[in-house]
Design an enzyme around this catalytic site. Structure first.
Site, PDB file in Angstrom:
ATOM      1  N   SER A  99       0.850  -1.100  -0.044  1.00 17.41           N
ATOM      2  CA  SER A  99      -0.108  -0.074  -0.110  1.00 17.41           C
ATOM      3  C   SER A  99       0.900   1.170   0.089  1.00 17.41           C
ATOM      4  O   SER A  99       1.035   1.760   1.103  1.00 17.41           O
ATOM      5  CB  SER A  99      -1.182   0.211   1.159  1.00 17.41           C
ATOM      6  OG  SER A  99      -0.019   0.200   2.223  1.00 17.41           O
ATOM      7  N   HIS A 143      -2.862  -6.002   2.904  1.00 20.67           N
ATOM      8  CA  HIS A 143      -2.185  -7.051   3.278  1.00 20.67           C
ATOM      9  C   HIS A 143      -2.877  -8.478   3.619  1.00 20.67           C
ATOM     10  O   HIS A 143      -2.107  -9.252   4.251  1.00 20.67           O
ATOM     11  CB  HIS A 143      -1.402  -6.650   4.728  1.00 20.67           C
ATOM     12  CG  HIS A 143      -0.730  -5.350   4.220  1.00 20.67           C
ATOM     13  ND1 HIS A 143      -0.345  -4.709   5.533  1.00 20.67           N
ATOM     14  CD2 HIS A 143      -0.280  -4.890   3.365  1.00 20.67           C
ATOM     15  CE1 HIS A 143       0.525  -3.505   5.003  1.00 20.67           C
ATOM     16  NE2 HIS A 143       0.577  -3.801   3.605  1.00 20.67           N
ATOM     17  N   GLU A 156      -4.213  -2.525   9.290  1.00 19.25           N
ATOM     18  CA  GLU A 156      -3.779  -3.183  10.459  1.00 19.25           C
ATOM     19  C   GLU A 156      -4.090  -2.531  11.776  1.00 19.25           C
ATOM     20  O   GLU A 156      -4.609  -1.310  12.012  1.00 19.25           O
ATOM     21  CB  GLU A 156      -2.125  -2.117  10.539  1.00 19.25           C
ATOM     22  CG  GLU A 156      -1.410  -2.517   9.361  1.00 19.25           C
ATOM     23  CD  GLU A 156      -0.089  -1.822   8.911  1.00 19.25           C
ATOM     24  OE1 GLU A 156       0.481  -1.392   9.976  1.00 19.25           O
ATOM     25  OE2 GLU A 156       0.299  -1.556   7.987  1.00 19.25           O
ATOM     26  N   GLU A 214       2.210  -9.282   7.180  1.00 13.50           N
ATOM     27  CA  GLU A 214       2.818  -8.760   8.167  1.00 13.50           C
ATOM     28  C   GLU A 214       2.732  -9.541   9.556  1.00 13.50           C
ATOM     29  O   GLU A 214       3.038  -9.433  10.759  1.00 13.50           O
ATOM     30  CB  GLU A 214       2.601  -7.490   8.452  1.00 13.50           C
ATOM     31  CG  GLU A 214       2.908  -6.530   7.739  1.00 13.50           C
ATOM     32  CD  GLU A 214       3.004  -4.957   7.759  1.00 13.50           C
ATOM     33  OE1 GLU A 214       2.186  -4.581   8.691  1.00 13.50           O
ATOM     34  OE2 GLU A 214       3.116  -4.236   6.881  1.00 13.50           O
ATOM     35  N   ASP A 229      -3.478   1.279  11.565  1.00 12.50           N
ATOM     36  CA  ASP A 229      -3.045   1.999  10.301  1.00 12.50           C
ATOM     37  C   ASP A 229      -4.440   1.650   9.251  1.00 12.50           C
ATOM     38  O   ASP A 229      -4.581   0.496   8.793  1.00 12.50           O
ATOM     39  CB  ASP A 229      -1.716   1.489   9.684  1.00 12.50           C
ATOM     40  CG  ASP A 229      -1.477   1.877   8.479  1.00 12.50           C
ATOM     41  OD1 ASP A 229      -2.198   2.904   7.982  1.00 12.50           O
ATOM     42  OD2 ASP A 229      -0.424   1.545   7.789  1.00 12.50           O
ATOM     43  N   GLU A 232      -2.942   5.823  11.897  1.00  9.21           N
ATOM     44  CA  GLU A 232      -2.101   6.116  10.861  1.00  9.21           C
ATOM     45  C   GLU A 232      -2.994   6.215   9.555  1.00  9.21           C
ATOM     46  O   GLU A 232      -4.178   5.336   9.291  1.00  9.21           O
ATOM     47  CB  GLU A 232      -1.056   5.043  10.691  1.00  9.21           C
ATOM     48  CG  GLU A 232      -0.199   5.199   9.603  1.00  9.21           C
ATOM     49  CD  GLU A 232       0.688   4.135   9.596  1.00  9.21           C
ATOM     50  OE1 GLU A 232       1.095   3.444  10.665  1.00  9.21           O
ATOM     51  OE2 GLU A 232       1.249   3.613   8.441  1.00  9.21           O
ATOM     52  N   ASP A 245       1.866   8.541   7.152  1.00 11.58           N
ATOM     53  CA  ASP A 245       2.548   7.718   6.365  1.00 11.58           C
ATOM     54  C   ASP A 245       2.590   8.294   4.866  1.00 11.58           C
ATOM     55  O   ASP A 245       3.499   8.956   4.345  1.00 11.58           O
ATOM     56  CB  ASP A 245       2.174   6.242   6.501  1.00 11.58           C
ATOM     57  CG  ASP A 245       2.988   5.259   5.655  1.00 11.58           C
ATOM     58  OD1 ASP A 245       4.021   5.687   5.204  1.00 11.58           O
ATOM     59  OD2 ASP A 245       2.378   4.111   5.641  1.00 11.58           O
ATOM     60  N   LYS A 271      10.214   5.484   6.560  1.00  7.03           N
ATOM     61  CA  LYS A 271      10.807   4.191   5.705  1.00  7.03           C
ATOM     62  C   LYS A 271      11.655   4.762   4.810  1.00  7.03           C
ATOM     63  O   LYS A 271      11.065   5.573   3.762  1.00  7.03           O
ATOM     64  CB  LYS A 271       9.335   3.915   5.043  1.00  7.03           C
ATOM     65  CG  LYS A 271       8.139   3.355   5.740  1.00  7.03           C
ATOM     66  CD  LYS A 271       7.003   3.082   5.096  1.00  7.03           C
ATOM     67  CE  LYS A 271       5.827   2.457   5.582  1.00  7.03           C
ATOM     68  NZ  LYS A 271       4.536   2.472   4.799  1.00  7.03           N
ATOM     69  N   HIS A 315       8.998  -0.991   8.892  1.00 11.08           N
ATOM     70  CA  HIS A 315       9.327  -1.846   7.980  1.00 11.08           C
ATOM     71  C   HIS A 315       8.271  -1.700   6.746  1.00 11.08           C
ATOM     72  O   HIS A 315       7.605  -0.712   6.876  1.00 11.08           O
ATOM     73  CB  HIS A 315       9.161  -3.373   8.422  1.00 11.08           C
ATOM     74  CG  HIS A 315       7.623  -3.467   8.902  1.00 11.08           C
ATOM     75  ND1 HIS A 315       6.992  -4.683   8.968  1.00 11.08           N
ATOM     76  CD2 HIS A 315       6.570  -2.565   9.048  1.00 11.08           C
ATOM     77  CE1 HIS A 315       5.641  -4.563   9.404  1.00 11.08           C
ATOM     78  NE2 HIS A 315       5.543  -3.352   9.189  1.00 11.08           N
ATOM     79  N   LYS A 345       7.599  -0.160  13.919  1.00 14.20           N
ATOM     80  CA  LYS A 345       6.499  -0.771  13.478  1.00 14.20           C
ATOM     81  C   LYS A 345       7.139  -2.063  12.675  1.00 14.20           C
ATOM     82  O   LYS A 345       8.019  -1.701  11.660  1.00 14.20           O
ATOM     83  CB  LYS A 345       5.702  -0.284  12.419  1.00 14.20           C
ATOM     84  CG  LYS A 345       4.295   0.360  12.693  1.00 14.20           C
ATOM     85  CD  LYS A 345       3.829   1.109  11.455  1.00 14.20           C
ATOM     86  CE  LYS A 345       3.088   0.099  10.604  1.00 14.20           C
ATOM     87  NZ  LYS A 345       2.215   0.931   9.642  1.00 14.20           N
TER      88      LYS A 345
END
Ligand code: 2PG
Ligand code: MG
Length: 412
Positions: free
Chosen positions: A42, A152, A161, A202, A238, A281, A308, A333, A361, A385
């Protein structure tokens, strides 16, 4: 002073079974730095572009090798500026953010190996422009992603998440223990309810037939087995809202909801009343600026509003987010921007604005790469994270933090 002797690159597999690159930077004293590159699912629209792996391998081992060979590896900024100029594009699409970052980070690792010091020590000295001081060593608190949805998983859950966050009062080893205990309790609870416990990208569980409120209920029930929500442990999400945004609306299909900005804020407010949420997030699509301002105003006092995809580790977008008061915390990131120097610039700007820093990550990652753990320690990030406390590529980062703890508190 040693010089860069050779740069090579080859392809390897990541945790999703996709190809990625691994770069080796060798110095003339024999020290080597190795860096594998993660990949998101994403992604923010304004992230640095990842080139196809074969192209990257070619560019790193020919053009970049020719240009950087013979340079002083301790001049991280100089090397990064060279890489940025050689690429010459705003989103690094010429050489690829993946190509540039692999070289940039491998150079730093090579120097730390050459000096015989830990990577976080070297990065800290680079970041703060003064020698590393053990007295200021601060560990990030892990943000454990224990339920997966969005891009994910393929379970029809809109939000990406669902996270448990131990209190910042706990030491890193205790925090990891708490995350792991809750993960195991969650597994038992899901099995009791006849939900499946297959995992997403994840490592978080990804059962079908969940809704957002139901997911949070599971989290709270699992956490409450041994800990007190609101004191020992908190919750986060998230949302990755871009993945269910379309033409001014957010479609939460599993609840038959189609919400505009105001209604989505109300939806969040309801959840905040029931659950001890301190972390939100990407609650809106990255260009939905007014909604970001509104959510920050409403919920930002007691919660981290985390950018993010909104800021993609890029000072240009962070500046705007600061001016318009949209966030109080940022995801970092390195592969969103493409070099270590630009990552440092971003962290500095966020810290000056008193924001919390979350090193992160990517959903496609490798067990070979633990750079973010060292980077989090080096810059004094509040959080990290790295997914659930399972699967090699996820626990590698948590295990590196435990190693850093052991190095600094030997039990002789
Ligand atoms: C995110 C990340 C990592 P991806 O959105 O924060 O959890 O996902 O790497 O797929 O962008
Ligand atoms: Mg995100």
């Amino acid at each position: 002073m040693s010089k860069i002797k050779a740069i090579s690159c080859h392809k390897i597999l990541n945790s999703r079974g996709d190809w990625t690159i691994e770069t080796h930077v060798e110095l003339d004293d024999g020290a080597v730095g190795i860096q594998a590159i993660p990949e998101g699912a994403s992604k923010g629209e304004r992230e640095a572009v990842s080139l196809p792996v074969d192209k990257s391998v070619h560019i790193v081992s020919t053009v970049i090798d020719d240009a950087i060979r013979g340079e002083n590896p301790e001049d991280q900024e100089g090397i990064d500026r060279m890489l940025i100029e050689m690429d010459g594009t705003a989103n690094k699409h010429h050489f690829g953010g993946n190509s540039l970052l692999s070289v940039s980070l491998a150079v730093a690792s090579a120097v730390s190996n050459s000096k015989g010091i830990e990577l976080y020590e070297y990065l800290s000295a680079q970041f703060y422009k003064k020698p590393f001081s053990k007295a200021s060593l601060q560990f990030p608190t892990p943000v454990f992603n224990v339920l997966n949805g969005g891009k994910h998983a393929h379970n029809g859950l809109s939000f990406q998440e669902f996270m448990v966050i131990p209190s910042r009062a706990y030491s890193i080893d205790k925090a990891i223990e708490i995350g792991t205990n809750i993960y195991h309790s969650l597994k038992t609870k899901l099995i009791e309810e006849h939900l499946d416990v297959d995992v997403g990208d994840e490592g978080g569980f990804a059962p079908n037939n969940l809704t957002v409120p139901k997911a949070l209920e599971f989290l709270k029930a699992a956490a409450s087995e041994q800990y007190k929500p609101g004191k020992d442990v908190f919750f986060g999400m998230d949302v990755a809202a871009e993945s269910f945004y379309s033409e001014g609306h957010y479609k939460i299909r599993e609840e038959n909801l189609e919400l505009n900005d105001d209604k989505l804020i109300e939806y969040y407010e309801k959840l905040f009343k029931k659950f001890e949420i301190i972390y939100l997030e990407d609650p809106f699509y990255e260009r939905d600026y007014q909604a970001w301002e509104a959510v920050y105003k409403k919920l930002g006092n007691n919660c981290m509003i985390v950018g993010d995809d909104l800021v993609v580790t890029n000072t240009k977008y962070l500046k705007k987010a600061i001016e318009r008061k949209m966030i109080n915390a940022v995801i970092v990131k390195p592969n969103q921007v493409g070099t270590l120097t630009e990552t440092f610039d971003f962290v500095r700007m966020a810290q000056e604005a008193k924001m919390d820093i979350i090193l992160s990550h990517r959903s496609g990652d490798t067990a070979e790469d633990t750079f973010i753990a060292d980077l989090a320690v080096a810059v004094g990030a509040q959080f990290i994270k790295s997914g659930a406390p399972v699967r090699g590529e996820r626990v590698a980062k948590y295990n590196r933090l435990l190693e850093i703890l052991a190095i600094n508190n030997p039990e002789d």
